[in-house]
Design a protein around this motif. Structure first.
Motif, PDB file in Angstrom:
ATOM      1  N   TRP A   1      24.292  27.391  42.208  1.00 48.53           N
ATOM      2  CA  TRP A   1      24.018  28.516  43.000  1.00 48.53           C
ATOM      3  C   TRP A   1      23.254  29.483  42.331  1.00 48.53           C
ATOM      4  O   TRP A   1      21.971  29.885  42.718  1.00 48.53           O
TER       5      TRP A   1
ATOM      6  N   SER B   1      25.498  23.175  54.267  1.00 55.65           N
ATOM      7  CA  SER B   1      26.693  22.570  54.213  1.00 55.65           C
ATOM      8  C   SER B   1      26.797  21.417  55.102  1.00 55.65           C
ATOM      9  O   SER B   1      28.215  21.020  55.258  1.00 55.65           O
TER      10      SER B   1
ATOM     11  N   PRO C   1      29.712  24.762  40.946  1.00 51.62           N
ATOM     12  CA  PRO C   1      28.809  25.155  42.120  1.00 51.62           C
ATOM     13  C   PRO C   1      28.407  26.416  42.204  1.00 51.62           C
ATOM     14  O   PRO C   1      27.276  26.753  42.361  1.00 51.62           O
TER      15      PRO C   1
ATOM     16  N   PHE D   1      25.393  21.357  46.845  1.00 54.96           N
ATOM     17  CA  PHE D   1      26.521  20.752  47.004  1.00 54.96           C
ATOM     18  C   PHE D   1      27.011  19.327  46.542  1.00 54.96           C
ATOM     19  O   PHE D   1      28.236  18.859  46.274  1.00 54.96           O
TER      20      PHE D   1
ATOM     21  N   GLN E   1      29.749  18.712  54.593  1.00 54.50           N
ATOM     22  CA  GLN E   1      30.452  19.197  53.526  1.00 54.50           C
ATOM     23  C   GLN E   1      31.683  19.723  53.961  1.00 54.50           C
ATOM     24  O   GLN E   1      31.928  20.459  54.920  1.00 54.50           O
TER      25      GLN E   1
ATOM     26  N   LEU F   1      31.142  28.541  47.136  1.00 52.04           N
ATOM     27  CA  LEU F   1      30.004  29.420  46.916  1.00 52.04           C
ATOM     28  C   LEU F   1      30.188  30.715  47.891  1.00 52.04           C
ATOM     29  O   LEU F   1      29.497  31.662  47.558  1.00 52.04           O
TER      30      LEU F   1
ATOM     31  N   ALA G   1      34.333  22.365  49.909  1.00 49.26           N
ATOM     32  CA  ALA G   1      33.176  22.423  49.103  1.00 49.26           C
ATOM     33  C   ALA G   1      32.405  23.781  49.361  1.00 49.26           C
ATOM     34  O   ALA G   1      31.616  24.232  48.263  1.00 49.26           O
ATOM     35  N   ILE G   2      32.733  24.343  50.475  1.00 48.96           N
ATOM     36  CA  ILE G   2      32.185  25.694  50.876  1.00 48.96           C
ATOM     37  C   ILE G   2      32.672  26.877  50.115  1.00 48.96           C
ATOM     38  O   ILE G   2      31.946  27.758  49.666  1.00 48.96           O
TER      39      ILE G   2
ATOM     40  N   ARG H   1      25.915  14.173  50.038  1.00 51.21           N
ATOM     41  CA  ARG H   1      26.771  14.155  51.165  1.00 51.21           C
ATOM     42  C   ARG H   1      27.378  12.817  51.606  1.00 51.21           C
ATOM     43  O   ARG H   1      26.575  11.908  51.289  1.00 51.21           O
TER      44      ARG H   1
ATOM     45  N   THR I   1      21.835  19.288  49.100  1.00 49.07           N
ATOM     46  CA  THR I   1      22.394  18.391  47.956  1.00 49.07           C
ATOM     47  C   THR I   1      22.144  19.120  46.640  1.00 49.07           C
ATOM     48  O   THR I   1      22.993  18.959  45.550  1.00 49.07           O
TER      49      THR I   1
END
Ligand SMILES: *Cc1c(COP(=O)(O)O)cnc(C)c1O
Length: 226
Positions: free
Chosen positions: A12, A39, A8, A221, A42, A50, A46-47, A224, A218
């Motif tokens: 980013w 997000s 990720p 991440f 998510q 980041l 998953a967050i 979805r 997308t």
């Protein structure tokens, strides 16, 4: 080579670089472009990568889902900025004003009235508002029709709801550039500085055409869950 095989943090970095490159190549591009990491759908797991990488601005499309995820993350990272990018029902206005820093989906007089009434209670954190424009005039989509934008902005003005810009989602399966250009033109006509446009598939085009923020899900991440 699978272009989506990286971490990720690498995705980013890659998207941040692509935004910067698109910006330097275009005379219409804004001085600064904010990456809003979308997000929605998510989980917190998953967050957090980041957040660890330094991303602080996130977008969610549902008030309830956002309220279930973000207060806990905000305990750890106090400088998170949340944008509401999905349509807002009036009965969730109070909750939305308390949770979000930016509401990008002001789209009708009744919502303006509710937001104004709630804001007089002075309890919310939300200070910034954008009007969503139904730029392709699609019946199923949210946003004010372009021909009704001037009247809605006037209504916001008389109700003292400060609008700083416009947001749009162009029609799917067609080239988005003319729609981004039209949103830019509308914003200019009304002296609005913020332009929220561009998603995973077209954010570079949006940046070239003057986006001040892009909403990327997308590409950051992955897909979805439905
Ligand atoms: C889901 C969503 C996005 C992000 O879309 P991706 O194609 O996943 O980047 C952006 N804007 C809005 C309004 C959305 O609902």
């Amino acid at each position: 080579m699978n272009t989506f095989a990286e971490s990720p943090q690498q995705r980013w970095q890659d998207i941040s670089t692509r935004i910067a490159q698109a910006r330097t190549r275009s005379p219409l591009a804004a001085q600064e472009v904010t990456l809003v990491a979308v997000s929605k759908a998510q989980p917190a797991e998953a967050i957090t990568p980041l957040l660890a990488a330094g991303q602080r601005v996130f977008g969610e499309n549902k008030v309830q889902e956002a309220n279930a995820k973000w207060p806990a993350l905000r305990e750890q990272y106090t400088d998170i900025q949340l944008h509401l990018i999905g349509s807002l029902q009036s009965n969730k206005a109070h909750e939305a004003l308390a949770l979000f820093d930016v509401i990008e989906t002001v789209d009708r007089p009744s919502l303006v009235e509710t937001l104004t009434k709630e804001r007089t209670k002075n309890t919310g954190r939300c200070k910034q508002f954008l009007v969503q424009v139904n730029i392709g005039e699609e019946p199923q989509k949210g946003g004010v029709m372009p021909q009704d934008l001037a009247a809605l902005l006037a209504f916001c003005h008389t109700h003292q709801l400060p609008i700083s810009g416009l947001m749009c989602v162009p029609p799917a399966d067609t080239t988005p550039a003319p729609y981004f250009a039209l949103l830019h033109k509308l914003a200019k006509e009304h002296s609005l500085t913020e332009l929220s446009m561009g998603m995973s598939s077209d954010f570079e085009t949006a940046v070239r055409l003057g986006a001040t923020s892009v909403r990327v899900g997308t590409a950051l991440f992955g897909q979805r869950a439905a």
